[in-house]
Design a protein around this motif. Structure first.
Motif, PDB file in Angstrom:
ATOM      1  N   ALA A 141      46.332  31.089  45.185  1.00 14.74           N
ATOM      2  CA  ALA A 141      44.950  30.615  45.101  1.00 14.74           C
ATOM      3  C   ALA A 141      44.905  29.096  44.917  1.00 14.74           C
ATOM      4  N   ARG A 142      45.791  28.568  44.091  1.00 15.05           N
ATOM      5  CA  ARG A 142      45.842  27.117  43.868  1.00 15.05           C
ATOM      6  C   ARG A 142      46.178  26.388  45.168  1.00 15.05           C
ATOM      7  N   HIS A 146      43.218  26.431  47.278  1.00 12.29           N
ATOM      8  CA  HIS A 146      42.093  25.759  46.601  1.00 12.29           C
ATOM      9  C   HIS A 146      40.889  26.677  46.462  1.00 12.29           C
ATOM     10  N   CYS A 147      41.179  27.848  45.874  1.00 13.19           N
ATOM     11  CA  CYS A 147      40.102  28.770  45.527  1.00 13.19           C
ATOM     12  C   CYS A 147      40.518  29.467  44.238  1.00 13.19           C
ATOM     13  N   THR A 148      39.665  30.317  43.719  1.00 17.63           N
ATOM     14  CA  THR A 148      40.015  31.062  42.509  1.00 17.63           C
ATOM     15  C   THR A 148      40.832  32.294  42.883  1.00 17.63           C
ATOM     16  N   ARG A 149      41.519  32.852  41.908  1.00 13.91           N
ATOM     17  CA  ARG A 149      42.290  34.079  42.132  1.00 13.91           C
ATOM     18  C   ARG A 149      41.341  35.215  42.522  1.00 13.91           C
ATOM     19  N   GLU A 150      40.174  35.252  41.903  1.00 16.69           N
ATOM     20  CA  GLU A 150      39.184  36.289  42.199  1.00 16.69           C
ATOM     21  C   GLU A 150      38.715  36.185  43.656  1.00 16.69           C
ATOM     22  N   TYR A 151      38.481  34.961  44.099  1.00 15.46           N
ATOM     23  CA  TYR A 151      38.041  34.772  45.492  1.00 15.46           C
ATOM     24  C   TYR A 151      39.164  35.145  46.451  1.00 15.46           C
ATOM     25  N   LEU A 152      40.399  34.792  46.102  1.00 16.43           N
ATOM     26  CA  LEU A 152      41.556  35.181  46.910  1.00 16.43           C
ATOM     27  C   LEU A 152      41.615  36.701  47.040  1.00 16.43           C
ATOM     28  N   ASN A 153      41.394  37.414  45.936  1.00 19.48           N
ATOM     29  CA  ASN A 153      41.418  38.883  45.972  1.00 19.48           C
ATOM     30  C   ASN A 153      40.310  39.447  46.840  1.00 19.48           C
ATOM     31  N   SER A 154      39.137  38.811  46.841  1.00 18.28           N
ATOM     32  CA  SER A 154      38.052  39.305  47.700  1.00 18.28           C
ATOM     33  C   SER A 154      38.397  39.083  49.179  1.00 18.28           C
ATOM     34  N   VAL A 155      39.052  37.961  49.486  1.00 16.44           N
ATOM     35  CA  VAL A 155      39.487  37.713  50.872  1.00 16.44           C
ATOM     36  C   VAL A 155      40.579  38.709  51.245  1.00 16.44           C
TER      37      VAL A 155
END
Length: 190
Positions: A144-145, A148-157
């Protein structure tokens, strides 16, 4: 210590997060070395040799860090001319990696995730049949870093990519239909 001809080769053991900082040529004997700058992943290195160039070009911004435990051999310089040629090539490669990073950040997050996963898969992935499994050396927080997004947003993707048939639904990062990935990701993002 190992020996190469009459020269002794120094073996360096690194723990996760330890950095190599001395200019020179190295051979990875075990583990992975991450080449990065700040929150930008440039490349993941595995078994093979690599050069850490002098700091002039990057002003010390590029780091070579162990991802998990690793062992590397510091290769003594036998020919200054050969080393300078390799160092020049390593510097050009770093410039290209920086340019690729700039291209990556112009993409929407979903495409950034796909491009980063494809890049990592090409560097260290294990291709079997028509899938590519990425070894679990990066945490979700690290991925995620680098995107450049949050871990939560990465999981949604990730959920979207699973639903669309790009990724396996298991815990690991397994890219399905490898030929589809190769066709989808533009060459400039590889």
């Amino acid at each position: 210590m190992l020996t190469k001809g009459k020269q002794e080769i120094k073996v360096i053991s690194l723990e996760r997060g330890e950095k190599l900082q001395i200019c020179g040529e190295y051979q990875i004997l075990q583990g992975y070395i991450v080449c990065r700058t700040g929150n930008h992943l440039l490349k993941i290195l595995k078994a093979g040799s690599f050069i850490i160039p002098e700091k002039d070009l990057t002003a010390g911004l590029v780091e070579y860090q162990a991802q998990r435990t690793a062992q590397v051999a510091f290769i003594p310089i036998i020919s200054a001319t050969d080393f300078l040629r390799k160092q020049t090539q390593a510097q050009q490669d770093i410039i290209q990696l920086f340019a690729n990073q700039l291209d990556l950040y112009a993409l929407p997050i979903k495409e950034r995730v796909m491009a980063l996963l494809y890049k990592i898969a090409c560097e260290i992935g294990e291709i079997k049949m028509d899938t590519c499994r990425i070894p679990m050396i990066l945490t979700q927080v690290e991925i995620a870093r680098y995107i450049h997004c949050t871990r939560e947003y990465l999981n949604s993707v990730r959920k979207v990519l699973v639903k669309e048939g790009w990724l396996d639904s298991g815990k690991n990062w397994v890219l399905l239909d490898w030929k589809r990935w190769e066709e989808q990701i533009p060459i400039s993002e590889r």
